[in-house]
Motif scaffolding. Structure first.
Motif, mmCIF file in Angstrom:
data_model
loop_
_atom_site.group_PDB
_atom_site.id
_atom_site.type_symbol
_atom_site.label_atom_id
_atom_site.label_comp_id
_atom_site.label_asym_id
_atom_site.label_seq_id
_atom_site.Cartn_x
_atom_site.Cartn_y
_atom_site.Cartn_z
ATOM 1 N N THR A 62 53.629 2.508 53.437
ATOM 2 C CA THR A 62 53.360 4.193 53.269
ATOM 3 C C THR A 62 53.853 4.851 53.487
ATOM 4 O OG1 THR A 62 54.090 4.211 55.566
ATOM 5 C CG2 THR A 62 50.729 2.950 55.036
ATOM 6 N N LYS B 40 46.679 5.786 56.933
ATOM 7 C CA LYS B 40 47.996 6.652 56.016
ATOM 8 C C LYS B 40 47.496 6.690 54.215
ATOM 9 C CE LYS B 40 50.234 6.269 59.025
ATOM 10 N NZ LYS B 40 51.446 7.629 59.862
ATOM 11 N N LEU C 215 45.682 4.410 52.236
ATOM 12 C CA LEU C 215 45.551 3.686 51.423
ATOM 13 C C LEU C 215 44.457 3.198 50.372
ATOM 14 C CD1 LEU C 215 46.697 0.431 51.040
ATOM 15 C CD2 LEU C 215 45.008 -0.471 52.635
ATOM 16 N N ASN D 197 46.174 -3.327 46.632
ATOM 17 C CA ASN D 197 46.316 -2.234 47.610
ATOM 18 C C ASN D 197 47.002 -1.306 46.643
ATOM 19 O OD1 ASN D 197 45.027 -3.504 49.886
ATOM 20 N ND2 ASN D 197 46.723 -4.126 50.655
ATOM 21 N N TYR E 97 49.640 2.387 47.966
ATOM 22 C CA TYR E 97 49.952 3.375 48.771
ATOM 23 C C TYR E 97 49.800 5.355 48.184
ATOM 24 C CZ TYR E 97 49.006 0.199 52.723
ATOM 25 O OH TYR E 97 49.088 -0.250 53.920
#
Length: 522
Positions: free
Chosen positions: A179, A418, A420, A427, A429
């Motif tokens: 993150t 956070k 995402l 994924n 970030y």
């Protein structure tokens, strides 16, 4: 007792096929450019590569970093690393040179295996970081390719005594975006992976009669650990697709019994007119994961095929955590597999929802998802402080996901901490992408958000603020980033604004940005 994960696969193969090792194990989706593999081939090919690795006299615990296109030979390399007792480090094929420089520098692998096409770029990086051995491996195997792994392995015997490993010994490192800052390496042990594979084997009813249609990448948990492990531990056959093609996948369904995919794949399957109940009559299980599956997709798929998708929940640090049921109860699948949920915790996994102040949430209350079990990873590579921060005093891992529990234990994930973004099963970030954007000439500040997308679930988008006197072009920034970071991380849209919306404390209000641009791809 040998806890090496491969020893469990080896035992299953001999138990189910000991008298017929020449029986088909991995079948090509396209016979024009791939060959069929028998169980003897699997043991022999992985044995030759394991002997090659052993001949390098690598220090105990050495990492083998791999960035190659999907192929059966790539799978054999993974199995060989397990057999030889080393640590496998799969890397997304979309990663660019700057990202690879970070991963290689952080993991310090003893061996790097890359594609022939990236050798010229990655070899100098490997040399700079002291990587002792560099090999190439391509989706279309070529023994004459420069530094060919297969050519080197061909000089070795195909029998290999799998090394003994304890359950606590490291087997794999998976880099997962953080993150803040750069990616962190989740360390998975032989015990982590074997326990989860055995649980899924039983829970999802795998047997040697199954045929898995494998169309996922094999550089992450879903395609490599969940799909391949399930088939290998059952001695089940696989139909192997180096890439996912929805039309081809539908044609192959009558020859398979199990399919695992991300929501994007199911959306594309539904677009195929040939996806019918008749085409799926031999299928016993469709599984979805890596991103939230829309309830509408769940409903449409059931209507088209007569089968309900089984959703489950996992992550790099834990492999699989929860799953909707496989076996229908008296009320039928509709009552058991609930759209919008990821099911109850798997056997052996403890899961709880914790609210502010560390107090457990009552049923229906939203809080942070925490888990504990033999599948939970050993920690982050070379990050003891980060590891300690992510575990509670009583040993639960804080997943960072936000969800709620029903009265009968079904988990619903309602958000991600956070900010995402999950796009097409990957994924992303925002902080990492913002770091790249902020380094671009003329960019004063940036904010990266996810907005709804009909195909990918979410699309990465960004807002940038120019420095005084600078002129920014969103399309030009996108083009620039395409050469620097993985394609799935590159924003699909970049807007240039004079300022970012902030609250009274000065914090950027990303919720306002998401609302503003929510209809971009509708």
């Amino acid at each position: 007792m040998n806890s090496n994960l491969f020893s469990a696969f080896e035992a299953a193969i001999h138990k189910q096929h000991g008298r017929s090792l020449r029986a088909a194990a991995i079948l090509p989706a396209d016979s024009t450019d791939m060959r069929a593999w028998s169980w003897a081939d699997v043991l022999g090919a992985s044995g030759r590569i394991a002997n090659l690795l052993a001949s390098l006299k690598l220090p105990a615990g050495s990492r083998v970093a791999v960035q190659v296109d999907k192929s059966v030979e790539n799978l054999m390399l993974y199995l060989a690393v397990l057999r030889a007792g080393y640590v496998y480090l799969p890397l997304n094929t979309a990663y660019q040179a700057a990202e690879m420089d970070y991963f290689i520098g952080d993991a310090q692998p003893a061996v790097l295996v890359c594609a022939s096409s990236t050798l010229a770029t990655l070899a100098p990086i490997a040399q700079r970081h002291g990587v002792a051995h560099v090999f190439t491996l391509d989706a279309a195997p070529n023994l004459t390719a420069p530094q060919s792994l297969l050519a080197a392995a061909s000089r070795h015997a195909d029998t290999f005594a799998t090394l003994d490993r304890d359950a606590s010994d490291l087997a794999c490192i998976l880099y997962t975006s953080g993150t803040t800052g750069r990616s962190k390496g989740a360390m998975l042990t032989h015990g982590n992976m074997l326990s989860n594979a055995q649980t899924l084997h039983r829970f999802w009813g795998f047997s040697e009669k199954d045929v898995l249609l494998h169309a996922l990448p094999i550089f992450h948990v879903h395609g490599l650990f969940v799909a391949c492990h399930a088939a290998l531990l059952a001695g089940a056959r696989m139909i192997w697709c180096n890439k996912f093609d929805a039309g081809e996948a539908v044609k192959l369904l009558p020859h398979a019994t199990v399919f695992m995919g991300v929501p994007t794949m199911y959306v594309r399957l539904l677009a195929q007119p040939e996806l019918t109940r008749k085409q799926c009559k031999g299928m016993r299980l469709f599984i979805s994961g890596s991103a939230p599956l829309l309830a509408e997709t769940h409903r449409q798929f059931a209507q088209a095929t007569g089968q309900m998708i089984l959703e489950r929940y996992g992550m790099s640090e834990t492999i699989m955590l929860t799953s909707n049921p496989y076996h229908p109860k008296g009320a039928g699948q509709a009552a058991d597999r609930r759209a919008g949920t990821v099911g109850p915790a798997l056997p052996g996994v403890q899961l709880r929802i914790m609210g502010d102040g560390g107090k457990p949430c009552a049923a229906g209350e939203i809080g942070g998802i925490e888990v504990k079990g033999p599948n939970v990873f050993a920690g982050y590579w070379k990050m003891p402080e980060k590891t300690a921060a992510e575990f509670t005093a009583d040993g639960f891992f804080k997943t960072g996901d936000v969800g709620k529990l029903s009265g009968d234990g079904y988990v619903t994930i309602v958000g991600r901490s956070k900010d995402l973004i999950i796009t097409g099963g990957y994924n992303v970030y925002p902080k990492e992408i913002e770091g790249w954007l902020d380094d671009q000439p003329g960019v004063d500040e940036s904010a990266v958000i996810g907005v709804p997308h009909p195909d990918f679930g979410e699309a990465v988008c960004a807002v940038v603020i120019p420095k005084a006197g600078a002129q920014l072009d969103g399309d030009a920034l996108i083009t620039k980033l395409k050469g620097e970071i993985a394609a799935f991380k590159v924003p699909k849209r970049i807007w240039v604004l004079a300022e970012l919306p902030r609250n009274t404390m000065g914090k950027v209000q990303k919720n306002v940005l998401r609302e503003t641009y929510a209809a971009t791809f509708k």
